[in-house]
Design an enzyme around this catalytic site. Structure first.
Site, mmCIF file in Angstrom:
data_model
loop_
_atom_site.group_PDB
_atom_site.id
_atom_site.type_symbol
_atom_site.label_atom_id
_atom_site.label_comp_id
_atom_site.label_asym_id
_atom_site.label_seq_id
_atom_site.Cartn_x
_atom_site.Cartn_y
_atom_site.Cartn_z
ATOM 1 N N LYS A 1 3.505 -0.758 -31.602
ATOM 2 C CA LYS A 1 3.999 -0.066 -32.802
ATOM 3 C C LYS A 1 5.466 0.268 -32.549
ATOM 4 O O LYS A 1 5.789 1.254 -31.894
ATOM 5 C CB LYS A 1 3.174 1.200 -33.002
ATOM 6 C CG LYS A 1 3.120 1.808 -34.388
ATOM 7 C CD LYS A 1 4.413 1.928 -35.138
ATOM 8 C CE LYS A 1 4.961 3.317 -35.181
ATOM 9 N NZ LYS A 1 6.360 3.364 -35.654
ATOM 10 N N GLY B 1 9.733 8.257 -26.652
ATOM 11 C CA GLY B 1 10.291 8.850 -27.870
ATOM 12 C C GLY B 1 10.625 10.307 -27.646
ATOM 13 O O GLY B 1 10.934 10.726 -26.519
ATOM 14 N N SER B 2 10.537 11.081 -28.712
ATOM 15 C CA SER B 2 10.968 12.479 -28.641
ATOM 16 C C SER B 2 9.914 13.361 -27.977
ATOM 17 O O SER B 2 8.723 13.029 -27.956
ATOM 18 C CB SER B 2 11.223 12.985 -30.057
ATOM 19 O OG SER B 2 10.031 12.883 -30.809
ATOM 20 N N VAL C 1 7.052 14.541 -30.550
ATOM 21 C CA VAL C 1 5.977 13.579 -30.814
ATOM 22 C C VAL C 1 5.177 13.328 -29.532
ATOM 23 O O VAL C 1 3.946 13.264 -29.549
ATOM 24 C CB VAL C 1 6.539 12.268 -31.401
ATOM 25 C CG1 VAL C 1 5.434 11.232 -31.564
ATOM 26 C CG2 VAL C 1 7.228 12.524 -32.734
ATOM 27 N N GLY C 2 5.866 13.243 -28.402
ATOM 28 C CA GLY C 2 5.186 12.987 -27.129
ATOM 29 C C GLY C 2 4.166 14.067 -26.817
ATOM 30 O O GLY C 2 3.046 13.780 -26.379
ATOM 31 N N GLU D 1 7.611 8.947 -21.871
ATOM 32 C CA GLU D 1 9.037 8.887 -21.498
ATOM 33 C C GLU D 1 9.778 9.571 -22.638
ATOM 34 O O GLU D 1 9.919 8.985 -23.717
ATOM 35 C CB GLU D 1 9.511 7.438 -21.377
ATOM 36 C CG GLU D 1 8.942 6.679 -20.211
ATOM 37 C CD GLU D 1 9.391 7.206 -18.867
ATOM 38 O OE1 GLU D 1 10.410 7.931 -18.813
ATOM 39 O OE2 GLU D 1 8.713 6.938 -17.882
ATOM 40 N N CYS E 1 18.482 7.816 -23.927
ATOM 41 C CA CYS E 1 17.756 8.944 -23.337
ATOM 42 C C CYS E 1 18.481 9.411 -22.085
ATOM 43 O O CYS E 1 18.388 10.566 -21.700
ATOM 44 C CB CYS E 1 16.334 8.540 -23.009
ATOM 45 S SG CYS E 1 16.247 7.066 -22.015
ATOM 46 N N GLU F 1 18.712 18.339 -26.731
ATOM 47 C CA GLU F 1 19.145 16.940 -26.841
ATOM 48 C C GLU F 1 19.739 16.711 -28.239
ATOM 49 O O GLU F 1 19.073 16.939 -29.249
ATOM 50 C CB GLU F 1 17.945 16.019 -26.623
ATOM 51 C CG GLU F 1 18.336 14.560 -26.596
ATOM 52 C CD GLU F 1 17.129 13.625 -26.450
ATOM 53 O OE1 GLU F 1 16.168 13.785 -27.210
ATOM 54 O OE2 GLU F 1 17.178 12.730 -25.590
HETATM 55 P P1 NAD Z 1 10.364 9.544 -32.156
HETATM 56 O O1 NAD Z 1 9.531 10.388 -31.260
HETATM 57 O O2 NAD Z 1 10.711 10.062 -33.483
HETATM 58 O O3 NAD Z 1 9.646 8.135 -32.416
HETATM 59 C C1 NAD Z 1 9.238 7.283 -31.371
HETATM 60 C C2 NAD Z 1 8.102 6.405 -31.876
HETATM 61 O O4 NAD Z 1 6.970 7.222 -32.134
HETATM 62 C C3 NAD Z 1 8.389 5.664 -33.171
HETATM 63 O O5 NAD Z 1 7.807 4.390 -33.105
HETATM 64 C C4 NAD Z 1 7.684 6.513 -34.204
HETATM 65 O O6 NAD Z 1 7.311 5.819 -35.361
HETATM 66 C C5 NAD Z 1 6.468 6.960 -33.434
HETATM 67 N N1 NAD Z 1 5.830 8.180 -33.931
HETATM 68 C C6 NAD Z 1 6.387 9.194 -34.628
HETATM 69 N N2 NAD Z 1 5.459 10.135 -34.919
HETATM 70 C C7 NAD Z 1 4.291 9.707 -34.379
HETATM 71 C C8 NAD Z 1 2.979 10.247 -34.309
HETATM 72 N N3 NAD Z 1 2.680 11.416 -34.869
HETATM 73 N N4 NAD Z 1 2.021 9.550 -33.659
HETATM 74 C C9 NAD Z 1 2.315 8.358 -33.069
HETATM 75 N N5 NAD Z 1 3.534 7.798 -33.102
HETATM 76 C C10 NAD Z 1 4.520 8.465 -33.744
HETATM 77 O O7 NAD Z 1 11.663 9.162 -31.305
HETATM 78 P P2 NAD Z 1 12.923 8.286 -31.759
HETATM 79 O O8 NAD Z 1 13.755 9.080 -32.679
HETATM 80 O O9 NAD Z 1 12.486 6.932 -32.191
HETATM 81 O O10 NAD Z 1 13.675 8.094 -30.365
HETATM 82 C C11 NAD Z 1 14.556 9.018 -29.851
HETATM 83 C C12 NAD Z 1 13.923 9.829 -28.742
HETATM 84 O O11 NAD Z 1 13.381 8.954 -27.752
HETATM 85 C C13 NAD Z 1 14.922 10.689 -28.010
HETATM 86 O O12 NAD Z 1 14.361 11.962 -27.767
HETATM 87 C C14 NAD Z 1 15.138 9.948 -26.688
HETATM 88 O O13 NAD Z 1 15.560 10.751 -25.628
HETATM 89 C C15 NAD Z 1 13.783 9.383 -26.463
HETATM 90 N N6 NAD Z 1 13.843 8.250 -25.536
HETATM 91 C C16 NAD Z 1 13.373 8.416 -24.262
HETATM 92 C C17 NAD Z 1 13.457 7.376 -23.343
HETATM 93 C C18 NAD Z 1 12.924 7.538 -21.943
HETATM 94 O O14 NAD Z 1 12.654 6.529 -21.300
HETATM 95 N N7 NAD Z 1 12.766 8.741 -21.416
HETATM 96 C C19 NAD Z 1 14.042 6.162 -23.722
HETATM 97 C C20 NAD Z 1 14.537 6.033 -25.014
HETATM 98 C C21 NAD Z 1 14.433 7.083 -25.920
#
Ligand code: NAD
Length: 502
Positions: free
Chosen positions: A180, A233-234, A237-238, A255, A289, A390
């Site tokens: 996804k 991701g964020s 959400v994580g 991550e 990130c 962040e």
């Molecule tokens: P996000 O959390 O908004 O989205 C990430 C993914 O999760 C997307 O595919 C999104 O559609 C999905 N998602 C959103 N809500 C969800 C839910 N309720 N259930 C399941 N999936 C869901 O993050 P973003 O804005 O796409 O990315 C930016 C963030 O990612 C920043 O915080 C950045 O630091 C982090 N990031 C971390 C790393 C790492 O390796 N530590 C690498 C890259 C980005």
């Protein structure tokens, strides 16, 4: 490829077929440098599409797991060659879809190529250990086995590298995957899936479902047939995903965000540190990130360093990432643009000193995209929100430190623990920093970005939950350990009781 040519409708990949969402609904992916340019219309998926994708994965996984690992690795190797052949085309597409400048987009694709080569080699490496038994005529060994169906949920900022970090080890390990990708970068994800299919991946082993997080990401996490979730991701959400996985007893690897810092000591090579700060903070418009978002500078060099930095930051050129003259591209979308600006206002309210930037760039062609001026704050205190949260944009804050120990304390003083760096010419200081910095990744005389795929990648504290991607640790995320005891003595032997030692 012109925008008009590419603005077609794309489906989900389910069981080897490209299909529209069951609802028939779509969403658009647009160029953040020119919002009027639509790259395509994509399946807006929901629960029923997820159920289809998971069923296809469940059906395909056993045969894939029985394919010998060197055979699975051949598919990854072919995918790597296809990525290499199409590197330039993919990099250009990436710049159009998410904005990073072309050189960096090439680097993003290169990470995918590197990961494919690395994983292809891993396909002939040992998958366990033979361990001595305490009993006679008994053999003990361990082996890694696939988990089953795993979900990979990815962000938009490394639209090729991060999916490759997840998909390649997950597939090599013998899992079937439901992928996804982020809603802002579905087209790069589709190109990667096409390549894996072309490389020979059997139908149903990889399924791709596009759409919004709450609409199709959440049902994917909830689906009882999905045994593990790999999420990048964020934090918000994580944490939500982790709590669902805790409730459902699933494996989850996270991550998440960062608030990475670079420490500049009084004895540092300041020219080197300047180059590092610029690349670390403003590469990918600060949307990494691992981006350097805090600069912690020891008092004796604070003024001179800040002044030189200001000179360099104010010269950075904003523009379309396809233009070779551009230093800093657009940010991903309007929501993020507004969020970055909200942090500038927070910084001003907190009485930090804005040295340059701090506004949305809307002059001329820049007004057609999502551009934020590279922003530098001075006189920032470690407890300010702009030094703690962040921002994920081209904003760098300079925090004064009285001495080395103070600098280390400030660097460690956030809820995140992804990447920290120190610039020093003093060998002892360098090693003291390596010992004392609390993060998954530490750099010496380099900025906080620049991970290589053959080493573990991930963070401590709120950045992660103990997993590491890439390197050999990637398999910990995507396999179960099986421990096997074979007794060929022909009689009952009791461990801990019938040993020669007892
Ligand atoms: P996000 O959390 O908004 O989205 C990430 C993914 O999760 C997307 O595919 C999104 O559609 C999905 N998602 C959103 N809500 C969800 C839910 N309720 N259930 C399941 N999936 C869901 O993050 P973003 O804005 O796409 O990315 C930016 C963030 O990612 C920043 O915080 C950045 O630091 C982090 N990031 C971390 C790393 C790492 O390796 N530590 C690498 C890259 C980005």
């Amino acid at each position: 490829m012109s925008g008009a040519e590419s603005a077609r409708t794309y489906g989900n990949l389910i069981g080897g077929e490209w299909r529209a969402a069951r609802s028939g609904e779509t969403f658009d992916s647009v160029n953040p440098a020119r919002r009027s340019e639509v790259l395509g219309h994509f399946a807006r998926s929901s629960q029923s599409d997820i159920e289809d994708a998971v069923s296809a994965a469940v059906a395909a996984q056993p045969a894939w797991a029985r394919t010998p690992m060197p055979g699975r690795s051949e598919v990854i190797a072919r995918a790597g060659r296809l990525l290499e052949e199409r590197k330039e085309e993919l990099a250009r597409l990436m710049t159009r879809e998410m904005g990073k400048v072309l050189t960096e987009a090439r680097g993003d694709v290169q990470e995918g190529i590197d990961m494919a080569k690395y994983m292809a080699g891993q396909g002939r490496n040992p998958v366990g250990e033979v361990v001595p038994s305490e009993l006679r005529d008994k053999r003990c060994f361990t082996e890694r086995v696939p988990i089953g169906v795993v979900a990979c949920i990815t962000p938009w900022n490394f639209p090729m590298a991060i999916p490759c970090w997840k998909l390649m080890p997950a597939l090599l390990a013998g899992n079937a995957v439901v992928f996804k990708p982020a809603e802002d970068t579905p087209l790069v994800a589709i190109r990667l899936a096409e390549i894996l299919v072309e490389a020979g991946l059997p139908s149903g082993v990889l399924n791709l479902v596009t759409g919004y997080g709450e609409e199709c990401g959440a049902p994917l996490v909830e689906n009882s047939l999905v045994r593990a979730i790999s999420f990048t991701g964020s934090v918000e959400v994580g944490q939500q995903i982790a709590s669902t996985c805790g409730r459902l007893g699933k494996r989850v690897s996270l991550e998440l965000g960062g608030k990475n810092a670079m420490v500049v000591t009084a004895d540092a090579d300041l020219e080197l540190a300047l180059d590092g700060a610029l690349w670390g903070a403003f590469g990918t418009a600060g949307q990494r990130c691992t981006a350097t978002s805090r600069l912690i500078v020891e008092a004796p060099v604070l003024e001179a360093f800040t002044e030189q930095l200001l000179g360099r930051v104010s010269k950075l050129r904003l523009g379309d990432g396809l233009d070779p003259a551009t230093d800093v591209g657009p940010v991903i979308n309007q929501t993020q643009l507004k969020r970055i600006h909200a942090y500038t206002e927070i910084g001003l309210q907190e009485a930090a000193r804005l040295l340059t930037g701090g506004s949305i760039a809307a002059d001329g062609q820049l007004g057609e995209g999502n551009f934020y001026r590279p922003t530098l704050f001075a006189d920032v205190k470690p407890e300010m929100r702009i030094a703690q949260e962040e921002i994920f944009g081209p904003t760098l804050v300079v925090i004064p430190a009285v001495d080395f120990s103070d600098a280390i304390r400030i660097a460690n003083g956030t809820r995140y623990g992804l990447s920290l760096s120190i610039y020093t010419r003093d060998l002892a200081r360098a090693f003291q920093a390596v010992d004392r910095l609390e993060s998954g990744i530490v750099y010496v005389n380099a900025p906080t970005i620049g991970a290589e795929i053959q080493l573990p990648f991930g963070g401590t504290k709120w950045t992660g939950n103990g997993h590491r991607e890439a390197g050999t640790t990637a398999f910990d995320e995507f396999t179960e350990w099986k421990t096997v005891y074979i007794d060929y003595s022909g009689h009952l032997q009791r461990a801990q009781i019938d040993t020669d030692a007892s």
